[in-house]
Design a protein around this motif. Structure first.
Motif, PDB file in Angstrom:
ATOM      1  N   THR A   1       0.562  -0.676  -0.161  1.00 53.66           N
ATOM      2  CA  THR A   1      -0.477   0.092   0.331  1.00 53.66           C
ATOM      3  C   THR A   1       1.074   1.342  -0.061  1.00 53.66           C
ATOM      4  O   THR A   1       1.505   0.945   0.988  1.00 53.66           O
ATOM      5  CB  THR A   1      -0.940   0.180   1.001  1.00 53.66           C
ATOM      6  OG1 THR A   1      -1.779  -1.166   1.405  1.00 53.66           O
ATOM      7  CG2 THR A   1      -2.163   1.364   1.216  1.00 53.66           C
ATOM      8  N   PHE A   2       0.353   2.488  -1.072  1.00 54.83           N
ATOM      9  CA  PHE A   2       1.072   3.592  -0.725  1.00 54.83           C
ATOM     10  C   PHE A   2      -0.001   4.429  -1.493  1.00 54.83           C
ATOM     11  O   PHE A   2      -0.501   4.933  -1.731  1.00 54.83           O
ATOM     12  CB  PHE A   2       2.481   3.805  -1.584  1.00 54.83           C
ATOM     13  CG  PHE A   2       2.330   3.272  -3.221  1.00 54.83           C
ATOM     14  CD1 PHE A   2       1.912   3.882  -3.706  1.00 54.83           C
ATOM     15  CD2 PHE A   2       1.842   2.431  -3.734  1.00 54.83           C
ATOM     16  CE1 PHE A   2       2.196   3.959  -5.366  1.00 54.83           C
ATOM     17  CE2 PHE A   2       1.560   1.533  -4.781  1.00 54.83           C
ATOM     18  CZ  PHE A   2       1.983   2.864  -6.173  1.00 54.83           C
ATOM     19  N   SER A   3       1.139   5.711  -1.211  1.00 55.54           N
ATOM     20  CA  SER A   3       0.295   7.306  -1.564  1.00 55.54           C
ATOM     21  C   SER A   3       0.851   7.359  -2.891  1.00 55.54           C
ATOM     22  O   SER A   3       2.192   7.233  -3.206  1.00 55.54           O
ATOM     23  CB  SER A   3       0.884   8.160  -0.224  1.00 55.54           C
ATOM     24  OG  SER A   3       0.106   9.127  -0.996  1.00 55.54           O
TER      25      SER A   3
ATOM     26  N   ASP B   1      -5.684  12.625  -1.661  1.00 54.72           N
ATOM     27  CA  ASP B   1      -5.785  11.820  -0.984  1.00 54.72           C
ATOM     28  C   ASP B   1      -5.853  10.339  -1.644  1.00 54.72           C
ATOM     29  O   ASP B   1      -5.963   9.386  -1.245  1.00 54.72           O
ATOM     30  CB  ASP B   1      -6.578  10.957  -0.253  1.00 54.72           C
ATOM     31  CG  ASP B   1      -6.617  12.070   1.547  1.00 54.72           C
ATOM     32  OD1 ASP B   1      -5.264  13.200   1.405  1.00 54.72           O
ATOM     33  OD2 ASP B   1      -7.044  12.761   2.157  1.00 54.72           O
ATOM     34  N   VAL B   2      -4.839  10.112  -2.608  1.00 54.80           N
ATOM     35  CA  VAL B   2      -5.434   9.487  -3.709  1.00 54.80           C
ATOM     36  C   VAL B   2      -4.309   8.429  -2.510  1.00 54.80           C
ATOM     37  O   VAL B   2      -3.156   7.963  -2.978  1.00 54.80           O
ATOM     38  CB  VAL B   2      -4.258   9.369  -4.826  1.00 54.80           C
ATOM     39  CG1 VAL B   2      -4.635   8.272  -6.070  1.00 54.80           C
ATOM     40  CG2 VAL B   2      -5.457  10.488  -5.868  1.00 54.80           C
ATOM     41  N   LYS B   3      -4.925   6.919  -2.467  1.00 58.62           N
ATOM     42  CA  LYS B   3      -3.441   5.147  -2.600  1.00 58.62           C
ATOM     43  C   LYS B   3      -4.170   4.053  -3.347  1.00 58.62           C
ATOM     44  O   LYS B   3      -4.431   4.133  -3.825  1.00 58.62           O
ATOM     45  CB  LYS B   3      -4.428   4.706  -0.703  1.00 58.62           C
ATOM     46  CG  LYS B   3      -4.603   6.177   0.016  1.00 58.62           C
ATOM     47  CD  LYS B   3      -5.629   6.083   1.398  1.00 58.62           C
ATOM     48  CE  LYS B   3      -6.003   6.713   2.291  1.00 58.62           C
ATOM     49  NZ  LYS B   3      -6.134   6.202   3.657  1.00 58.62           N
TER      50      LYS B   3
ATOM     51  N   ALA C   1       5.152   5.047   1.687  1.00 60.52           N
ATOM     52  CA  ALA C   1       4.649   3.858   2.212  1.00 60.52           C
ATOM     53  C   ALA C   1       3.312   3.886   3.107  1.00 60.52           C
ATOM     54  O   ALA C   1       3.899   4.636   3.723  1.00 60.52           O
ATOM     55  CB  ALA C   1       5.647   3.092   2.808  1.00 60.52           C
ATOM     56  N   LEU C   2       2.419   3.180   2.637  1.00 62.60           N
ATOM     57  CA  LEU C   2       1.676   3.377   3.963  1.00 62.60           C
ATOM     58  C   LEU C   2       1.187   1.996   4.225  1.00 62.60           C
ATOM     59  O   LEU C   2       1.729   0.899   4.203  1.00 62.60           O
ATOM     60  CB  LEU C   2       0.100   4.103   3.410  1.00 62.60           C
ATOM     61  CG  LEU C   2      -0.057   5.317   3.040  1.00 62.60           C
ATOM     62  CD1 LEU C   2      -1.228   5.674   1.876  1.00 62.60           C
ATOM     63  CD2 LEU C   2       0.366   6.358   4.075  1.00 62.60           C
ATOM     64  N   ASN C   3       0.448   1.451   5.818  1.00 63.14           N
ATOM     65  CA  ASN C   3       0.171   0.843   6.473  1.00 63.14           C
ATOM     66  C   ASN C   3      -1.004  -0.200   5.583  1.00 63.14           C
ATOM     67  O   ASN C   3      -1.706   0.503   5.239  1.00 63.14           O
ATOM     68  CB  ASN C   3      -0.206   0.494   7.691  1.00 63.14           C
ATOM     69  CG  ASN C   3       0.822   1.046   8.702  1.00 63.14           C
ATOM     70  OD1 ASN C   3       2.172   0.644   8.536  1.00 63.14           O
ATOM     71  ND2 ASN C   3       0.532   2.322   9.219  1.00 63.14           N
ATOM     72  N   THR C   4      -1.271  -1.315   5.799  1.00 64.56           N
ATOM     73  CA  THR C   4      -2.487  -2.223   4.776  1.00 64.56           C
ATOM     74  C   THR C   4      -4.025  -1.470   4.832  1.00 64.56           C
ATOM     75  O   THR C   4      -4.898  -1.204   4.931  1.00 64.56           O
ATOM     76  CB  THR C   4      -2.253  -3.903   5.139  1.00 64.56           C
ATOM     77  OG1 THR C   4      -0.816  -3.736   5.075  1.00 64.56           O
ATOM     78  CG2 THR C   4      -3.530  -4.177   4.477  1.00 64.56           C
TER      79      THR C   4
ATOM     80  N   ILE D   1      -4.927  -4.166  -9.031  1.00 62.76           N
ATOM     81  CA  ILE D   1      -5.079  -3.196  -8.477  1.00 62.76           C
ATOM     82  C   ILE D   1      -5.984  -2.264  -7.390  1.00 62.76           C
ATOM     83  O   ILE D   1      -7.602  -1.680  -8.242  1.00 62.76           O
ATOM     84  CB  ILE D   1      -4.644  -1.851  -9.821  1.00 62.76           C
ATOM     85  CG1 ILE D   1      -3.257  -2.439 -10.822  1.00 62.76           C
ATOM     86  CG2 ILE D   1      -3.940  -0.576  -9.090  1.00 62.76           C
ATOM     87  CD1 ILE D   1      -2.813  -1.829 -12.134  1.00 62.76           C
ATOM     88  N   ALA D   2      -6.600  -2.063  -7.134  1.00 58.70           N
ATOM     89  CA  ALA D   2      -7.159  -1.379  -5.848  1.00 58.70           C
ATOM     90  C   ALA D   2      -7.063   0.310  -6.143  1.00 58.70           C
ATOM     91  O   ALA D   2      -6.098   0.671  -5.328  1.00 58.70           O
ATOM     92  CB  ALA D   2      -7.235  -1.538  -4.354  1.00 58.70           C
ATOM     93  N   VAL D   3      -7.737   1.159  -5.834  1.00 59.04           N
ATOM     94  CA  VAL D   3      -7.112   2.306  -5.493  1.00 59.04           C
ATOM     95  C   VAL D   3      -8.563   3.306  -4.933  1.00 59.04           C
ATOM     96  O   VAL D   3      -9.928   2.970  -5.057  1.00 59.04           O
ATOM     97  CB  VAL D   3      -7.446   3.217  -6.930  1.00 59.04           C
ATOM     98  CG1 VAL D   3      -7.006   4.852  -6.796  1.00 59.04           C
ATOM     99  CG2 VAL D   3      -6.074   3.089  -7.841  1.00 59.04           C
ATOM    100  N   ARG D   4      -8.252   4.399  -4.071  1.00 57.76           N
ATOM    101  CA  ARG D   4      -9.302   4.886  -3.229  1.00 57.76           C
ATOM    102  C   ARG D   4      -8.547   6.519  -3.398  1.00 57.76           C
ATOM    103  O   ARG D   4      -7.614   6.363  -3.582  1.00 57.76           O
ATOM    104  CB  ARG D   4      -9.884   4.609  -1.956  1.00 57.76           C
ATOM    105  CG  ARG D   4      -9.420   3.006  -1.631  1.00 57.76           C
ATOM    106  CD  ARG D   4     -10.181   2.704  -0.603  1.00 57.76           C
ATOM    107  NE  ARG D   4     -11.482   4.021   0.033  1.00 57.76           N
ATOM    108  CZ  ARG D   4     -12.321   2.400   0.060  1.00 57.76           C
ATOM    109  NH1 ARG D   4     -12.561   1.715  -0.791  1.00 57.76           N
ATOM    110  NH2 ARG D   4     -13.867   3.183   0.704  1.00 57.76           N
TER     111      ARG D   4
END
Length: 486
Positions: A59-61, A329-331, A353-356, A397-400
């Motif tokens: 997971t990353f920004s 805030d695109v992840k 990098a982001l946490n899950t 690929i999952a994006v929010r």
């Protein structure tokens, strides 16, 4: 005695060039550190290969900055030296370039694309490319803008490659605005001041005259300038409009709040006000790149480095649409199948990098993307021995993302299938972005550079024929050749 005179003269010039701050005389005792400390960079290390059995989710920004590329270009072409390793952020090298990714689904403000190919620097591995394209800017339906220019006019900004360069760019920027837009100008040196109240851009010459009047001198109260700029932006806030502060500075903050952590905390306090941020770094010798990158990162913003007139045109004219955020805030999150992928490595994005669990946490900050902008991320993967990916769904690929004026994220996904494509048969998008990534690993002597070389990178680039309206991709080919001789 004649041989001593130049030394004495240099000593006197150094003393007079130091910015005087009577509240902080201690800092001038060690004036050599001020004058010759050099550019400041954050050490981010390098992503390692990760076992899918241990951590199957990455997971990353996103990162929409381009500062690192123009800065390393300055090192290679102007200073004729390879850049410090810490100055190289691979994702910013890749995302500097405009790519004609397709935008053909208006359901979302960003579209996704991706592909898999063999890896050119390690034939036992594969590359997985993720691409994003933001919707184009509709000039007939553009939001009215409330811009605040926050310009550092301290003594350290006195050279031609700093304040004077920025002034030229800001005047070009004024020409791009609509008559219904507004611009205010805030400056800071020993203290912050309002040079021009929010003024309609129908009065372009008035705004340009205010820019022309700026001169440098004094110390650098950056935090006070940031606070004042946000106050002005909020006073003139346009509901459902485009509200943005554009900072121009070398980042040499030395009065008031000046350390990186405190400046980041200040920016984070302002982040939810609905005002976006563009940070422009200039100069050399005391460029605080690490702080400027983090201010942009934590402040709903982007960071660019200005080294030439052509770079000014890129930021203020060619890429003007990036001043209009279409998604915040695109992840990104990728879940790897341990039966197919043994290990993976995200190339770049070390400080993104982001946490899950952050992926679905709408309070967790992430990156922004401007109109018509493209974003690319590349994974290097090691397939399992038993893996047979042909025509199988390899990844999802999952994006929010959030719309600029909302606080609730919206999900989107894209399935990627492996067609067992050789790198030589991959898209020009893959060839070009992988070439940039490989170049980044080569100039930093990465342990993961494999058997790449400057000649290999040049060959890969010469196999592409991407649109290059402003010649930046062709210029990159020259930079590769220049770096090979250093």
């Amino acid at each position: 005695m004649k041989s001593i005179k130049p030394i004495i003269l240099s000593f006197i010039l150094i003393l007079f060039s130091c910015e005087y701050d009577e509240t902080n005389t201690e800092s001038y005792v060690d004036f050599y550190n001020i004058e010759f400390a050099g550019d400041q960079y954050n050490e981010n290390g390098e992503n390692q290969f990760i076992s899918t059995e241990t951590i199957p989710i990455s997971t990353f920004s996103i990162d929409a900055d381009g500062a690192s590329y123009s800065n390393i270009r300055r090192y290679i072409q102007q200073d004729q030296s390879l850049p410090p390793v810490a100055a190289v952020r691979t994702e910013e090298l890749i995302n500097y370039f405009n790519l004609d990714y397709a935008y053909n689904d208006a359901t979302h403000p960003i579209n996704l694309n991706g592909e898999i190919s063999s890896c050119p620097w390690n034939t036992d591995h594969k590359l997985f490319r993720i691409g994003m394209k933001a919707k184009p800017l509709n000039l007939n339906d553009t939001q009215t803008s409330n811009f605040v220019l926050l310009i550092d006019v301290s003594g350290s900004m006195g050279s031609e490659d700093k304040l004077e360069l920025l002034k030229s760019g800001f005047k070009d920027f004024v020409d791009q605005t609509s008559d219904t837009d507004k611009i205010a100008i805030v400056t800071y040196a020993g203290s912050a001041g309002l040079v021009l109240p929010s003024t309609a851009c129908s009065n372009k010459q008035t705004i340009k005259d205010a820019i022309d009047s700026l001169g440098s001198g004094g110390s650098t109260a950056g935090a006070e300038g940031i606070i004042t700029a946000y106050d002005i932006a909020i006073e003139n806030f346009i509901t459902n409009g485009n509200n943005r502060i554009i900072i121009g500075t070398d980042g040499d903050f030395n009065v008031g709040i000046s350390n990186q952590d405190d400046l980041i905390s200040l920016i984070e306090e302002k982040r939810d006000l609905g005002v976006f941020l563009t940070v422009l770094g200039v100069g050399r010798g005391n460029l605080n790149d690490g702080t400027l990158e983090q201010i942009a990162n934590k402040g709903n913003g982007t960071y660019e480095y200005i080294d030439t007139i052509e770079q000014l045109r890129k930021v203020f004219i060619y890429d003007y649409s990036k001043f209009f955020t279409v998604a915040k805030d695109v992840k990104v999150q990728v879940e790897f199948n341990p039966e197919i992928v043994d290990t993976y490595r995200l190339i770049g994005y070390e400080n993104r990098a982001l946490n899950t669990e952050d992926f679905e946490d709408d309070t967790e900050d992430a990156g922004e993307i401007g109109a018509n902008q493209n974003i690319t991320a590349i994974y290097e993967i090691v397939p399992t021995v038993e893996a047979n990916l042909l025509n199988e769904k390899a990844f999802t690929i999952a994006v929010r993302y959030k719309l600029p004026d909302t606080d609730t994220s919206i999900p989107m996904t894209l399935d990627i299938y492996d067609q067992e494509v050789a790198f030589s048969q991959s898209s020009d998008f893959m060839k070009f972005t992988a070439s940039v990534a490989s170049f980044s690993m080569l100039i930093t002597d990465s342990e993961f550079k494999g058997d790449t070389s400057y000649s290999n990178i040049s060959n890969w680039l010469n196999q592409t024929s991407l649109s290059d309206e402003y010649n930046f991709k062709n210029q990159f080919k020259t930079i590769v050749l220049d770096a090979s001789s250093l």
